[in-house]
Structures are given as structure tokens and as C-alpha cells.
Write a protein that holds these residues in place. Structure first.
Motif, short mmCIF file in Angstrom:
data_model
loop_
_atom_site.label_atom_id
_atom_site.label_comp_id
_atom_site.label_asym_id
_atom_site.label_seq_id
_atom_site.Cartn_x
_atom_site.Cartn_y
_atom_site.Cartn_z
N LEU A 73 34.94 81.40 62.62
CA LEU A 73 35.50 82.39 63.54
C LEU A 73 37.03 82.38 63.48
O LEU A 73 37.67 83.44 63.60
N TYR A 74 37.62 81.21 63.29
CA TYR A 74 39.08 81.12 63.16
C TYR A 74 39.57 82.00 62.02
O TYR A 74 40.52 82.76 62.17
N VAL A 75 38.89 81.92 60.88
CA VAL A 75 39.29 82.71 59.72
C VAL A 75 39.00 84.20 59.95
O VAL A 75 39.81 85.07 59.59
N GLU A 76 37.87 84.50 60.59
CA GLU A 76 37.48 85.90 60.82
C GLU A 76 38.46 86.64 61.73
O GLU A 76 38.76 87.82 61.50
N TYR A 77 38.96 85.96 62.76
CA TYR A 77 39.65 86.68 63.83
C TYR A 77 41.13 86.35 63.99
O TYR A 77 41.80 86.96 64.83
N LYS A 78 41.66 85.42 63.21
CA LYS A 78 43.06 85.03 63.41
C LYS A 78 44.03 86.17 63.16
O LYS A 78 45.09 86.25 63.81
N ASP A 79 43.69 87.09 62.25
CA ASP A 79 44.61 88.18 61.91
C ASP A 79 44.66 89.28 62.96
O ASP A 79 45.52 90.16 62.89
N ILE A 80 43.74 89.24 63.94
CA ILE A 80 43.80 90.27 64.99
C ILE A 80 44.22 89.67 66.34
O ILE A 80 44.06 90.31 67.38
N GLY A 81 44.74 88.44 66.31
CA GLY A 81 45.32 87.88 67.52
C GLY A 81 44.42 86.99 68.33
O GLY A 81 44.75 86.65 69.48
N ILE A 82 43.29 86.57 67.76
CA ILE A 82 42.37 85.68 68.49
C ILE A 82 42.40 84.30 67.84
O ILE A 82 42.10 84.16 66.65
#
Length: 321
Positions: A223-232
Motif C-alpha cells: 500500500l505504501y508503494v501504491e499510494y505514496k504518490d497521491i499523498g497517502i
């Protein structure tokens, strides 16, 4: 001139000497950088402004141990709370205690029995947080063995509950809260894992518990890799022993902090590394374990857990009598 002479002398050495020197220098440089980084993140780096993620925090397992302590720490940071637990009485107690100390904090409670009707409970949570600016999710609810057991001794009910609470619970709650964060393009998810899944090479006599925490670790990294680019920001914290009811440790110490001490360290790490051990004495143990042969650590853990099993069996026998 002297420096140039030393370099010239070094260059005249056989290639294997140069290779050993280079390896030694790079190893020393890597170790120095690691130590400086550890000192910075452990003692200098400041925690983030957690309110920038949103005004509400959802905390599962909020009535005892680390979850309860984290609720107080997040309230101290000015966040409103959605406290999730299975006991109405305990939820009322922790709500009253937090409100007495931080009377400006708004608190909502949601009943979820993670070992019971989880789907219905998560549906209640989705309804409760609809329209809320939920910025932080803390997946803390979890269970372990009553005491160490060989796998063939673990009854089917315990196996089912371990998977349902530690795996399905984290997954379903995250799936319920995450869409709002995606819509707002900000948020932080903190999953409480365990050192048995990251620090120790194995945890004999706690096989199912350790496996469920390995799931939490891998789930968090993905999840870290999936969502880090959108601010999560998604993070899995891997504590070692903390003096809580689940660990059956009553007295805290330097290497076994109280839940309050651990929680104070926890909040300062939210939003940073995808996997971490926020209580710095635990990181010392992690470093030591990583330097030891795996076979030696496995043998130590097996003996340690066998002793826990013996004490647990004696206690169980006394209760039956």
C-alpha cells in the motif's frame, strides 16, 4: 606531498590489497551513514503536524494497551477520534477519560467484534465516518496466543480468530477508510505489526500469530508503494515487547516500555518510513539480532518460547484444578 606519497604507495600494492581496502572503506562509510541516520531519526527529527492529514483519526483496539495510549496521544495533538472496540463499557470509559483531559476533542465510538460479525461491524464504521475528514487510520486491533504452543496444539477456534482479527480485520477496515483518503488525496495509515515478522528470523510456538503479522507487514509495504504518490503515507510499525495485557508483561523496563511510553514514540514516526521501530531501544535489539547467526537466534527463541509454554501449561493446569 605526504598524502600523495601515501596514495602512491597504496596504488603500488597488489590488486587484492586494494580491493580489501576499498571494501573496508565502503563498509565503514555505510556504517557511519547508518549511525548518523539512526541518531537523527531517533533523537533529532521532529514529528509531523498530524492535523494536516485531516481532522479525525480512526483507532481500532482503542480500549486497551497501545491503542488506548495512542488515542490519548492523538487527542493531545488536537485530533478528533473515532474509537473502535468490542466492549461498550470500555469504550465509554476511554471516551470519558480522554474527554476529561482534552475537553475540546470530539469523540465517536463504533462497536466492532473483530472475531465476530466483522462485515456488519465494518459497515457500521463506514456509516459512522461518512462525510468525516478522516486523516489517520490506526489498525491496532489484534490478538495472540494465550501462551506459546506447538502448531498441532493450537485449536481451530484460535486459528480462525487469529486470521480473522489480525488479517481480515486490518484488510476490511483499511478498505473501508482508504477511499475517503484517496478522494481527498491525503492521509496516513499506521498498521501495528510485530517484531516477530521483521526483526526476528522466526517465532517458534507462535507460528500463526507470526504469519498474520507478516501479512500486515507485506500488506503495508504494498500500500505504501501504491499510494505514496497521491499523498497517502502507509507505515507498519514493528515493536518488540511492550508491557500490555496481550504480551502478559506487567512491569515496564528500558527495553520493554509501557504502552504510554511506546505511544509517545509512535506518533513522532507517523508518515515517515514504511517500516520502522519507533522506540529506539528496540532498534538496538534489532541491530544486535541482525548481527547474530540465524541458527543461534532460532535456538534462543525456541528455548525462550518453550519456557513460556511450560509456565502457561502450569497456569492452565492450576485453573482446571
Amino acid at each position: 606531498m605526504e598524502l600523495w606519497g601515501c596514495l602512491s604507495s597504496l596504488m603500488d600494492q597488489p590488486r587484492w590489497v586494494l580491493a580489501v581496502f576499498a571494501i573496508g572503506f565502503l563498509s565503514l562509510l555505510k556504517t557511519s551513514i547508518a549511525v548518523i541516520h539512526w541518531l537523527f531519526v531517533s533523537f533529532i527529527r521532529r514529528g509531523k503536524n498530524l492535523k494536516r492529514y485531516g481532522s479525525w483519526a480512526v483507532i481500532t483496539g482503542a480500549t486497551d494497551g497501545i491503542g488506548r495510549a495512542l488515542a490519548f496521544q492523538l487527542a493531545r495533538r488536537g485530533l478528533n477520534l473515532v474509537l473502535v472496540g468490542r466492549s461498550p463499557d470500555k469504550l465509554r470509559d476511554v471516551t470519558a477519560a480522554i474527554t476529561e483531559k482534552y475537553n475540546k476533542v470530539r469523540i465517536e465510538t463504533v462497536l466492532i467484534d473483530f472475531a465476530g460479525d466483522l462485515v456488519e461491524g465494518v459497515a457500521r464504521l463506514k456509516t459512522a465516518i461518512e462525510g468525516m475528514d478522516v486523516g489517520i487510520l490506526v489498525n491496532n486491533a489484534g490478538i495472540s496466543y494465550p501462551y506459546a504452543k506447538y502448531f498441532h496444539e493450537v485449536d481451530e477456534v484460535l486459528i480462525e480468530n487469529l486470521i480473522k482479527v489480525n488479517v481480515e480485520g486490518v484488510t476490511r477496515v483499511t478498505h473501508a477508510v482508504l477511499p475517503g483518503m484517496v478522494e481527498r488525496k491525503r492521509g496516513a495509515i499506521l498498521n501495528i505489526g510485530s517484531g516477530v515478522a521483521a526483526v526476528l528470523p522466526s517465532e517458534p510456538l507462535y507460528a500463526v500469530y507470526a504469519a498474520t503479522k507478516s501479512y500486515v507487514d507485506q500488506f503495508s509495504k504494498c500500500l505504501y508503494v501504491e499510494y505514496k504518490d497521491i499523498g497517502i503515507d502507509v507505515q507498519c510499525q514493528v515493536p518488540l515487547y511492550v508491557a500490555t495485557k496481550m504480551s502478559s508483561i506487567r512491569r515496564s523496563s528500558f527495553f520493554v516500555p509501557s504502552a504510554d511510553t511506546y505511544a509517545r514514540a509512535t506518533v513522532d514516526w507517523i508518515g515517515y518510513e514504511p517500516r520502522c521501530t519507533p522506540y529506539w531501544p528496540h532498534s538496538l535489539v534489532w541491530t544486535l539480532v541482525s548481527l547474530l547467526p540465524v541458527a543461534a537466534v532460532d535456538k534462543w527463541r525456541l528455548g525462550f518460547c518453550q519456557n513460556i509454554r511450560k509456565r502457561g501449561m502450569r497456569k492452565e493446569s492450576r485453573k482446571e484444578k
